[in-house]
Motif scaffolding. Structure first.
Motif, PDB file in Angstrom:
ATOM      1  N   TRP A   1      -0.725  -7.551   1.339  1.00 56.07           N
ATOM      2  CA  TRP A   1       0.316  -7.005   0.459  1.00 56.07           C
ATOM      3  C   TRP A   1       0.051  -7.390  -0.991  1.00 56.07           C
ATOM      4  N   LEU A   2      -0.300  -8.647  -1.211  1.00 58.29           N
ATOM      5  CA  LEU A   2      -0.611  -9.095  -2.565  1.00 58.29           C
ATOM      6  C   LEU A   2      -1.841  -8.381  -3.108  1.00 58.29           C
ATOM      7  N   ASN A   3      -2.858  -8.237  -2.278  1.00 56.88           N
ATOM      8  CA  ASN A   3      -4.085  -7.591  -2.736  1.00 56.88           C
ATOM      9  C   ASN A   3      -3.825  -6.139  -3.116  1.00 56.88           C
ATOM     10  N   ALA A   4      -3.014  -5.455  -2.298  1.00 56.44           N
ATOM     11  CA  ALA A   4      -2.657  -4.066  -2.612  1.00 56.44           C
ATOM     12  C   ALA A   4      -1.917  -3.993  -3.946  1.00 56.44           C
ATOM     13  N   HIS A   5      -1.037  -4.962  -4.180  1.00 57.38           N
ATOM     14  CA  HIS A   5      -0.309  -5.002  -5.460  1.00 57.38           C
ATOM     15  C   HIS A   5      -1.269  -5.124  -6.635  1.00 57.38           C
ATOM     16  N   TYR A   6      -2.230  -6.028  -6.529  1.00 56.45           N
ATOM     17  CA  TYR A   6      -3.149  -6.238  -7.645  1.00 56.45           C
ATOM     18  C   TYR A   6      -4.103  -5.064  -7.818  1.00 56.45           C
ATOM     19  N   ILE A   7      -4.477  -4.408  -6.729  1.00 55.08           N
ATOM     20  CA  ILE A   7      -5.313  -3.204  -6.844  1.00 55.08           C
ATOM     21  C   ILE A   7      -4.547  -2.113  -7.585  1.00 55.08           C
ATOM     22  N   LYS A   8      -3.296  -1.906  -7.192  1.00 58.29           N
ATOM     23  CA  LYS A   8      -2.497  -0.842  -7.815  1.00 58.29           C
ATOM     24  C   LYS A   8      -2.266  -1.094  -9.300  1.00 58.29           C
ATOM     25  N   ASN A   9      -2.248  -2.352  -9.707  1.00 63.68           N
ATOM     26  CA  ASN A   9      -1.952  -2.680 -11.098  1.00 63.68           C
ATOM     27  C   ASN A   9      -3.184  -3.041 -11.927  1.00 63.68           C
ATOM     28  N   LYS A  10      -4.345  -2.927 -11.337  1.00 68.70           N
ATOM     29  CA  LYS A  10      -5.584  -3.218 -12.053  1.00 68.70           C
ATOM     30  C   LYS A  10      -5.945  -2.033 -12.955  1.00 68.70           C
ATOM     31  N   PRO A  11      -6.304  -2.269 -14.229  1.00 66.90           N
ATOM     32  CA  PRO A  11      -6.754  -1.158 -15.097  1.00 66.90           C
ATOM     33  C   PRO A  11      -7.896  -0.384 -14.434  1.00 66.90           C
ATOM     34  N   HIS A  12      -7.874   0.929 -14.582  1.00 63.97           N
ATOM     35  CA  HIS A  12      -8.821   1.775 -13.862  1.00 63.97           C
ATOM     36  C   HIS A  12     -10.276   1.499 -14.214  1.00 63.97           C
ATOM     37  N   ASP A  13     -10.562   1.178 -15.472  1.00 65.41           N
ATOM     38  CA  ASP A  13     -11.957   0.922 -15.826  1.00 65.41           C
ATOM     39  C   ASP A  13     -12.460  -0.344 -15.137  1.00 65.41           C
TER      40      ASP A  13
ATOM     41  N   ALA B   1     -12.937   0.482 -11.379  1.00 64.32           N
ATOM     42  CA  ALA B   1     -14.159   1.272 -11.161  1.00 64.32           C
ATOM     43  C   ALA B   1     -15.401   0.389 -11.169  1.00 64.32           C
ATOM     44  N   LEU B   2     -15.439  -0.589 -12.076  1.00 65.08           N
ATOM     45  CA  LEU B   2     -16.584  -1.499 -12.117  1.00 65.08           C
ATOM     46  C   LEU B   2     -16.677  -2.329 -10.844  1.00 65.08           C
ATOM     47  N   LEU B   3     -15.533  -2.791 -10.346  1.00 71.53           N
ATOM     48  CA  LEU B   3     -15.524  -3.580  -9.113  1.00 71.53           C
ATOM     49  C   LEU B   3     -15.997  -2.753  -7.928  1.00 71.53           C
ATOM     50  N   LEU B   4     -15.642  -1.494  -7.898  1.00 73.82           N
ATOM     51  CA  LEU B   4     -15.980  -0.632  -6.765  1.00 73.82           C
ATOM     52  C   LEU B   4     -17.480  -0.378  -6.638  1.00 73.82           C
ATOM     53  N   LYS B   5     -18.217  -0.597  -7.712  1.00 71.18           N
ATOM     54  CA  LYS B   5     -19.671  -0.402  -7.644  1.00 71.18           C
ATOM     55  C   LYS B   5     -20.299  -1.329  -6.606  1.00 71.18           C
ATOM     56  N   ASP B   6     -19.701  -2.512  -6.428  1.00 75.43           N
ATOM     57  CA  ASP B   6     -20.222  -3.456  -5.431  1.00 75.43           C
ATOM     58  C   ASP B   6     -19.910  -3.019  -4.010  1.00 75.43           C
TER      59      ASP B   6
ATOM     60  N   LEU C   1      -8.493   7.507  -8.748  1.00 74.01           N
ATOM     61  CA  LEU C   1      -7.843   6.235  -8.441  1.00 74.01           C
ATOM     62  C   LEU C   1      -6.343   6.401  -8.218  1.00 74.01           C
ATOM     63  N   ASN C   2      -5.717   7.288  -8.966  1.00 76.43           N
ATOM     64  CA  ASN C   2      -4.297   7.536  -8.733  1.00 76.43           C
ATOM     65  C   ASN C   2      -4.065   8.116  -7.340  1.00 76.43           C
ATOM     66  N   ALA C   3      -5.030   8.894  -6.866  1.00 73.70           N
ATOM     67  CA  ALA C   3      -4.902   9.540  -5.558  1.00 73.70           C
ATOM     68  C   ALA C   3      -5.194   8.599  -4.399  1.00 73.70           C
ATOM     69  N   THR C   4      -5.908   7.523  -4.670  1.00 73.20           N
ATOM     70  CA  THR C   4      -6.384   6.681  -3.564  1.00 73.20           C
ATOM     71  C   THR C   4      -5.880   5.242  -3.567  1.00 73.20           C
ATOM     72  N   LYS C   5      -5.520   4.695  -4.714  1.00 76.90           N
ATOM     73  CA  LYS C   5      -5.263   3.249  -4.756  1.00 76.90           C
ATOM     74  C   LYS C   5      -4.013   2.834  -3.996  1.00 76.90           C
ATOM     75  N   GLU C   6      -3.111   3.753  -3.725  1.00 76.21           N
ATOM     76  CA  GLU C   6      -1.947   3.420  -2.904  1.00 76.21           C
ATOM     77  C   GLU C   6      -2.321   3.289  -1.432  1.00 76.21           C
ATOM     78  N   ARG C   7      -3.504   3.790  -1.085  1.00 76.22           N
ATOM     79  CA  ARG C   7      -3.918   3.809   0.313  1.00 76.22           C
ATOM     80  C   ARG C   7      -4.916   2.713   0.649  1.00 76.22           C
TER      81      ARG C   7
END
Length: 461
Positions: A304-316, A319-324, A339-345
């Motif tokens: 739950w906490l991780n989802a919260h921080y993902i949803k509130n992380k700046p998109h740029d 995106a950099l984190l997702l490269k890994d 990201l708006n379409a997917t980060k809630e999921r």
């Protein structure tokens, strides 16, 4: 000045219990503008691992908990420890013990047979005779023989240990290698520690370390012994429950700020607040408010906490984190929409990457169960009409709403429920029945790719 430390042993990776202890120590030092030191306790030369040292340093870097100065390695301080051993011998506060392993085993068996607690009986404490041949002595410190060892613990309150509970323990093994409790006390004192925050599995090491402090005239630090983290059943946390290498959490797609937020709430609280920024942790943390009782690891809370921080992380940054995790959308023209379409999921970066890949990569196969459910009756005819409408409106499709309007047009014209077009369309676009909003998906992949995926589904299914 407040000075704290974290002192891991490099015989294994840094686990979350250790990271929580380090976090508490780090926060207390940073709150007081003090120093947080890192000491690698690598006196066990046979079990040390450079790989483990590297993993510990890497974990600190990942979570952003910087330490002050250089990391201190105990293995490089043996000469220093020997100096203090020699000092205690010269002052008569320590002595050479020639008790053989066989003698010690026999003593323990005798004590056990009498129902007594096994302990060294001090037979060489005041020895002045001729040392036995062939026995390389250990060095034992003279512990107090009467009274009590008393110290105030910031978590557990006053601790009173009868001096008879602490025997003349070994401070240097045969061959001169110093022991754990001796070097910890020396280092904590010489590093100027004011506050020692550690797990309560060290609670009964503390009286022995106090014996060393007092023998050498060192000032005692403040002690805080933190209760262990248990699993959700209240038992000792195992690797299966989450007591794994901290860097494994990165591999699993957790954000460091989510992990730290999770850990601070395992044994500490501030009212009912659940979400804490690093700045808030530093401002609010006080080791005196650490809970006395053990805390339970709760994976759902971490997710739950991780989802919260993902949803509130700046998109740029996201995106950099997702490269890994095998997704590079850093230059994608529809980065924000993706990201708006997917980060809630996505509760983890791994799940988020999977959601994005499902959208960006055309399906190569279709789930048979979903196909059977979605493609029945007039499904293909409905999709064909949808394709026709898309082609006619192609130049005006600028937003997700434009795509949604065409879906609604088909629903109205054919007098059907949304599912009659929604299910076969979703299977055509993604190969499955779950995912982001259809209008967002089509806007992300564009009208040409949307048409191509629908055409292929009509042809193949």
């Amino acid at each position: 000045m407040i000075t704290t430390r974290f002192a891991p042993s490099p015989t294994g990776y840094l686990h979350i219990g250790g990271l929580r202890t380090a976090l508490f120590s780090w926060l207390w030092a940073r709150k007081n503008e003090g120093e947080f030191l890192l000491r690698i306790e690598d006196t066990d030369l046979a079990r040390n691992s450079q790989e483990a040292v590297d993993a510990i340093l890497k974990a600190f870097d990942w979570v952003g908990m910087s330490y002050d100065g250089e990391a201190i390695f105990q293995s490089k301080r043996f000469d220093l420890y020997k100096k203090y051993i020699d000092q205690l011998l010269e002052e008569g506060k320590a002595y050479k013990c020639y008790m053989s392993k066989d003698e010690l085993s026999a003593l323990r068996e005798e004590q056990m047979a009498k129902g007594e607690r096994t302990r060294y009986d001090g037979r060489y404490r005041d020895f002045t005779g001729t040392p036995p041949e062939g026995v390389e002595p250990v060095i034992r410190i003279k512990a107090p023989t009467e009274g009590s060892i008393i110290f105030s613990d910031g978590v557990k309150g006053e601790i009173v240990i009868a001096s008879t509970e602490v025997d003349d323990f070994v401070i240097a093994r045969a061959g001169g290698v110093p022991t754990y409790n001796f070097v910890v006390a020396i280092d904590d004192a010489l590093m100027g520690l004011t506050d020692v925050i550690r797990g309560d599995d060290h609670l009964y090491n503390t009286p022995k370390q106090i014996v060393v402090y007092e023998a050498l005239g060192f000032k005692l630090p403040n002690f805080y012994h933190v209760a262990m983290i248990n699993n959700e059943q209240g038992k000792k946390l195992s690797k299966r429950d989450g007591a794994t290498d901290v860097m494994e959490y990165q591999t699993l797609g957790y954000l460091p700020e989510a992990l730290l937020n999770f850990l601070i709430r395992l044994g500490w609280s501030h009212g009912d607040q659940e979400i804490f920024s690093i700045d808030e942790m530093i401002e609010l943390f006080d080791p005196k408010n650490i809970n006395k009782s053990s805390s339970n690891y709760n994976l759902d809370k971490l997710l739950w906490l991780n989802a919260h921080y993902i949803k509130n992380k700046p998109h740029d940054e996201l995106a950099l984190l997702l490269k890994d995790y095998g997704v590079d959308i850093t230059t994608h023209e529809r980065l924000d929409l993706i990201l708006n379409a997917t980060k809630e999921r996505g509760k983890t970066l791994v799940e988020l990457a999977e959601q994005i890949n499902i959208i960006l990569n055309a399906p190569t196969e279709y789930n048979a169960k979903n196909v059977k459910k979605a493609f029945k009756g007039e499904a293909k005819e409905i999709l064909a009409d949808f394709v026709k409408e898309l082609k006619e409106a192609e130049d005006s499709l600028k937003t997700p709403s434009d795509y949604h309007a065409i879906i609604e047009k088909i629903v109205t014209q054919k007098e059907i429920g949304f599912g009659k077009i929604g299910m076969p369309l979703r299977v055509s676009l993604l190969g499955s029945m779950t995912g982001s909003g259809l209008d967002e998906i089509m806007m992300i992949i564009g009208v040409e790719e949307t048409l191509a995926r629908i055409d292929r589904a009509i042809e193949v299914i």
